[in-house]
Scaffold this motif. Structure first.
Motif, PDB file in Angstrom:
ATOM      1  N   LYS A 116       0.881  -1.160   0.052  1.00 60.96           N
ATOM      2  CA  LYS A 116       0.000  -0.099  -0.053  1.00 60.96           C
ATOM      3  C   LYS A 116       0.953   1.462   0.091  1.00 60.96           C
ATOM      4  CE  LYS A 116      -3.666   2.400   2.428  1.00 60.96           C
ATOM      5  NZ  LYS A 116      -4.756   2.239   3.370  1.00 60.96           N
ATOM      6  N   ALA A 117       1.670   1.359   0.736  1.00 64.47           N
ATOM      7  CA  ALA A 117       2.563   2.539   0.682  1.00 64.47           C
ATOM      8  C   ALA A 117       3.476   2.682  -0.196  1.00 64.47           C
ATOM      9  CB  ALA A 117       3.741   2.314   2.105  1.00 64.47           C
ATOM     10  N   GLY A 122       3.961   5.497  -5.489  1.00 64.61           N
ATOM     11  CA  GLY A 122       4.339   5.488  -6.894  1.00 64.61           C
ATOM     12  C   GLY A 122       5.691   4.582  -7.277  1.00 64.61           C
ATOM     13  N   LYS A 123       5.958   3.944  -6.354  1.00 69.14           N
ATOM     14  CA  LYS A 123       7.171   2.997  -6.532  1.00 69.14           C
ATOM     15  C   LYS A 123       6.867   1.709  -7.628  1.00 69.14           C
ATOM     16  CE  LYS A 123       9.068   3.233  -1.840  1.00 69.14           C
ATOM     17  NZ  LYS A 123       9.503   2.734  -0.610  1.00 69.14           N
ATOM     18  N   LYS A 127      10.560  -2.707  -6.899  1.00 67.89           N
ATOM     19  CA  LYS A 127      11.236  -2.054  -5.668  1.00 67.89           C
ATOM     20  C   LYS A 127      10.149  -2.585  -4.532  1.00 67.89           C
ATOM     21  CE  LYS A 127      13.474   2.506  -6.669  1.00 67.89           C
ATOM     22  NZ  LYS A 127      14.688   2.174  -6.101  1.00 67.89           N
ATOM     23  N   ILE A 128       8.817  -2.513  -4.871  1.00 68.75           N
ATOM     24  CA  ILE A 128       7.744  -3.187  -3.841  1.00 68.75           C
ATOM     25  C   ILE A 128       8.372  -4.340  -3.605  1.00 68.75           C
ATOM     26  CG2 ILE A 128       5.697  -3.568  -3.257  1.00 68.75           C
ATOM     27  CD1 ILE A 128       4.755  -1.208  -4.690  1.00 68.75           C
TER      28      ILE A 128
END
Length: 175
Positions: A116-117, A122-123, A127-128
């Motif tokens: 969610k973060a 906008g990652k 990256k997530i």
């Protein structure tokens, strides 16, 4: 993950997200051969996938995490069957899975928060997912054994001492 070389016992298949997938794999005939199946390091495989897959596939992986819920513990039934103390191993695995499921629920909440973060910031999916790898790296030895995350499986003979440490209140009635 090579599902054919792993078994999930019925007490793992409790009603939760992902149980249907686990039940499907558990109900498929298991391939038996005289050669042991290679050890699978899901961490290594996952990082390779993250570094090589398209953004579209990685986004699909994030969607799957949201949809299927917490990980389930998996292990080789053959490791238990081959153990000299198979009754104790079976009992300890059952106890360890109870602990694993609690950690898996907590892990999944943290995993969803990372997603969610990351999406709000906008990652990229890559990256997530790498942040999720870092989260998994921080989990307990029990969690890592249960998911083959940089570790041999939950029932692997080399992890017996770790299994004992994860199940200190287990009483071996078969001794």
């Amino acid at each position: 993950m090579n599902a054919n070389s792993y078994s999930v016992t019925s007490y793992v298949n409790r009603m939760s997200n992902g149980a249907g997938v686990a039940a499907k794999h558990a109900s498929q005939p298991q391939m038996h051969s005289s050669q042991p199946a290679p050890e699978i390091d899901n961490r290594e495989q996952y990082v390779k996938y993250i570094n090589s897959a398209s953004e579209e596939k990685l986004a699909g992986s994030i969607d799957a995490i949201k949809q299927y819920g917490p990980p389930i513990a998996m292990f080789r039934m053959s490791d238990i069957e081959k153990a000299a103390n198979s009754e104790e191993m079976h009992g300890r695995i059952g106890r360890a899975i109870d602990h694993f499921e609690v950690e898996a629920q907590q892990y999944h909440i943290q995993e969803l928060a990372i997603i969610k973060a990351g999406e709000q910031a906008g990652k990229s999916s890559q990256k997530i997912l790498m942040e999720i790898v870092e989260l998994r790296d921080q989990q307990s030895e029990l969690f890592k054994m249960g998911t083959n995350w940089g570790s041999k499986g939950l029932a692997h003979p080399e992890n017996y001492e770790k299994l004992i440490a994860a199940t200190p209140s287990y009483v071996n009635y078969y001794a």
